[in-house]
Design a protein around this motif. Sequence first.
Motif, mmCIF file in Angstrom:
data_model
loop_
_atom_site.group_PDB
_atom_site.id
_atom_site.type_symbol
_atom_site.label_atom_id
_atom_site.label_comp_id
_atom_site.label_asym_id
_atom_site.label_seq_id
_atom_site.Cartn_x
_atom_site.Cartn_y
_atom_site.Cartn_z
ATOM 1 N N ARG A 1 2.157 -0.910 -14.917
ATOM 2 C CA ARG A 1 1.999 -2.171 -13.889
ATOM 3 C C ARG A 1 0.927 -2.391 -13.585
ATOM 4 O O ARG A 1 -0.003 -1.497 -13.613
ATOM 5 N N PRO A 2 0.856 -3.695 -12.928
ATOM 6 C CA PRO A 2 -0.418 -4.172 -12.381
ATOM 7 C C PRO A 2 -0.860 -3.327 -11.129
ATOM 8 O O PRO A 2 0.092 -2.776 -10.508
ATOM 9 N N VAL A 3 -2.231 -2.803 -11.027
ATOM 10 C CA VAL A 3 -2.798 -2.192 -9.853
ATOM 11 C C VAL A 3 -2.669 -2.938 -8.743
ATOM 12 O O VAL A 3 -3.357 -3.954 -8.770
ATOM 13 N N GLU A 4 -2.215 -2.447 -7.636
ATOM 14 C CA GLU A 4 -2.121 -3.134 -6.476
ATOM 15 C C GLU A 4 -3.384 -3.027 -5.689
ATOM 16 O O GLU A 4 -3.803 -1.811 -5.543
ATOM 17 N N PRO A 5 -3.954 -4.126 -5.265
ATOM 18 C CA PRO A 5 -5.353 -4.095 -4.430
ATOM 19 C C PRO A 5 -5.197 -3.379 -3.066
ATOM 20 O O PRO A 5 -3.960 -3.125 -2.263
ATOM 21 N N VAL A 6 -6.336 -2.599 -2.623
ATOM 22 C CA VAL A 6 -6.324 -2.029 -1.360
ATOM 23 C C VAL A 6 -6.429 -2.985 -0.251
ATOM 24 O O VAL A 6 -5.539 -2.645 0.512
ATOM 25 N N GLY A 7 -7.130 -4.045 -0.307
ATOM 26 C CA GLY A 7 -7.187 -5.150 0.576
ATOM 27 C C GLY A 7 -7.746 -4.306 1.868
ATOM 28 O O GLY A 7 -8.158 -3.222 2.154
ATOM 29 N N GLY A 8 -7.365 -5.104 3.168
ATOM 30 C CA GLY A 8 -7.737 -4.679 4.322
ATOM 31 C C GLY A 8 -9.108 -4.996 4.723
ATOM 32 O O GLY A 8 -10.046 -5.055 3.924
ATOM 33 N N ASP A 9 -9.072 -5.342 6.048
ATOM 34 C CA ASP A 9 -10.643 -5.861 6.617
ATOM 35 C C ASP A 9 -10.727 -5.369 7.886
ATOM 36 O O ASP A 9 -11.712 -5.778 8.820
ATOM 37 N N THR A 10 -10.372 -4.033 8.233
ATOM 38 C CA THR A 10 -10.584 -3.133 9.138
ATOM 39 C C THR A 10 -11.470 -1.973 8.809
ATOM 40 O O THR A 10 -11.470 -1.679 7.581
ATOM 41 N N GLY A 11 -12.337 -1.456 9.826
ATOM 42 C CA GLY A 11 -13.080 -0.235 9.315
ATOM 43 C C GLY A 11 -14.711 -0.562 9.446
ATOM 44 O O GLY A 11 -14.999 -1.745 9.396
ATOM 45 N N PRO A 12 -15.494 0.553 9.275
ATOM 46 C CA PRO A 12 -16.958 0.212 9.174
ATOM 47 C C PRO A 12 -17.252 -0.659 7.922
ATOM 48 O O PRO A 12 -16.451 -0.804 6.985
ATOM 49 N N PRO A 13 -18.375 -1.657 7.886
ATOM 50 C CA PRO A 13 -18.714 -2.536 7.065
ATOM 51 C C PRO A 13 -18.840 -1.581 5.588
ATOM 52 O O PRO A 13 -18.519 -2.188 4.581
ATOM 53 N N GLU A 14 -19.398 -0.398 5.695
ATOM 54 C CA GLU A 14 -19.878 0.122 4.342
ATOM 55 C C GLU A 14 -18.314 0.457 3.569
ATOM 56 O O GLU A 14 -18.344 0.584 2.567
ATOM 57 N N LEU A 15 -17.419 1.057 4.621
ATOM 58 C CA LEU A 15 -16.003 1.527 3.891
ATOM 59 C C LEU A 15 -15.469 0.178 3.268
ATOM 60 O O LEU A 15 -14.796 0.129 2.512
ATOM 61 N N ARG A 16 -15.566 -0.920 3.972
ATOM 62 C CA ARG A 16 -14.957 -2.394 3.558
ATOM 63 C C ARG A 16 -15.514 -2.512 2.107
ATOM 64 O O ARG A 16 -14.729 -3.139 1.373
ATOM 65 N N HIS A 17 -16.732 -2.542 2.098
ATOM 66 C CA HIS A 17 -17.471 -2.792 0.805
ATOM 67 C C HIS A 17 -16.969 -1.793 -0.005
ATOM 68 O O HIS A 17 -16.666 -2.086 -1.199
ATOM 69 N N LEU A 18 -16.631 -0.615 0.352
ATOM 70 C CA LEU A 18 -16.151 0.208 -0.786
ATOM 71 C C LEU A 18 -14.826 0.012 -1.414
ATOM 72 O O LEU A 18 -14.597 0.159 -2.461
ATOM 73 N N THR A 19 -13.973 -0.518 -0.441
ATOM 74 C CA THR A 19 -12.623 -0.922 -0.679
ATOM 75 C C THR A 19 -12.625 -1.925 -1.690
ATOM 76 O O THR A 19 -11.955 -2.191 -2.779
ATOM 77 N N ARG A 20 -13.637 -2.939 -1.654
ATOM 78 C CA ARG A 20 -13.581 -4.282 -2.308
ATOM 79 C C ARG A 20 -14.302 -3.778 -3.824
ATOM 80 O O ARG A 20 -13.811 -4.060 -4.609
ATOM 81 N N SER A 21 -15.243 -2.803 -3.739
ATOM 82 C CA SER A 21 -15.458 -2.158 -5.075
ATOM 83 C C SER A 21 -14.627 -1.329 -5.750
ATOM 84 O O SER A 21 -14.483 -1.642 -6.999
#
Length: 467
Positions: free
Chosen positions: A209-229
């Motif tokens: 199945r397609p992988v569901e993205p993590v998404g979300g725009d809360t938390g420290p900027p470094e961790l938000r960048h990690l979720t996008r990566s």
Amino acid sequence: MRSRLLVIVLSLVILVLVGLGVPLALNVAGIEQQKLFLDRVGDTSRFASLAQNPLLADKPDLIRPELQRYHQVHGISVLVTDRENHFLVSSDDSIRVGDPRIADRLKLALAGRVPETETALMPWDSTPLVLAEPVRVGGEVRGAVVTVSPTGASRLRVLLWWSVMALASVAVLCLGVLLALPIVRWTLRPVRRLDEATGRMVASVVSGRPVEPVGGDTGPPELRHLTRSFDQMAASVSDVLAAQRAFVADASHQLRNPLTALRLRLGNLEGHVHEDSVDQHNAAMEETIRLNQILDELLAMARAEASSVEPVPAEVDAAVAERVDAWRVVAAARDIALSTRTEPELFALAPPRGVETVLDALLDNALKFSPDRSSVVVSAEEVGEMVVLTVRDHGPGLTAEELERATDRFWRSPSHQNITGSGLGLAIVRRVVERAGGSVRLDLPEGGGLAVVVELPALDLGPDEHA
């Protein structure tokens, strides 16, 4: 991880409270000690002034009533000595010149030294405060006055202040916990989403199945960048695996046509081959058959990995009966006894036709490796929340070290190289079973051979659902 972060935050809060609270507590004890000292020094100096005339007149008893009244009102003992450190008069009988603590203070006072403040007053230290003041007449020391003061009231005030500070520290610590909890949750929310997304990614990759993205725009900027990566990485992995499966499926499908044509051409050559080349012709025919089998298994593997169909209820006992009947002809050709032991009405979650695919692969292996006039047993039973399907043969089996690798793609035991096969059968079984949330393990039963145990989630269907 949240607990560890809370421990770190609270440890820092405790260190700050200790760093501020300990000096403050010692300062409170020092202030109370200073207040007591100044009050008692004033009283001692007053008695030293009152004792001047009685000492000059050699009538120390004149001051006794004053000393006794002071003792009755304040509970403080007073002692007067002459310049030779001889006892003259006291407020009560509890005070003696020979007391070591009093003797030390008297020695300093008779030497003309004034009282000096002592260390901070601690609640657990019940030692009384002893002060000695010289009695001077015309600048000459004519005697000394000693006061012995209990410190209970002052120590109680210190203890009360310390209790207030301790309660305030506990309140600050609780406030720190209340403030740290939302901060820690806010900090770890992307980490929790990443952890959940990792589990979903594994399940999605296994099931196709397609992988569901993590998404979300809360938390420290470094961790938000990690979720996008992570989302980018998961999408790339999913695309690569999809491309790989599509390539395997397309390549396997496209190779079937030229392979079929090659088999036809080799078949047409039968009877027209020189006697010296008959063996080579037969070997080529066998290789085409083997290639055709490998392509079939590659297609089965590609379907097992790429299919996104959700597992459905499957009647395991019926599937066992059907597939065992289909393989009885192969077993009978080699005089192999093929038997079953199944419980009735066994239902499990499996991909569509998944149980049949698993049984075909396991029976093919069992009959392939079993010697003539041996036996193969297929059993199915419900154990707890799982349906356990077992195929047990009496072939050469595997070594304990080989069991973990047996379900790898294209892996074959070195001792089985002379037996035809591609090494994909157990790999297909594992993929099909994992898609349904089950597991596969290989055992070495007593008596030799190999037992392949497949566990699938059991279903308890009611009468209406059975119908």
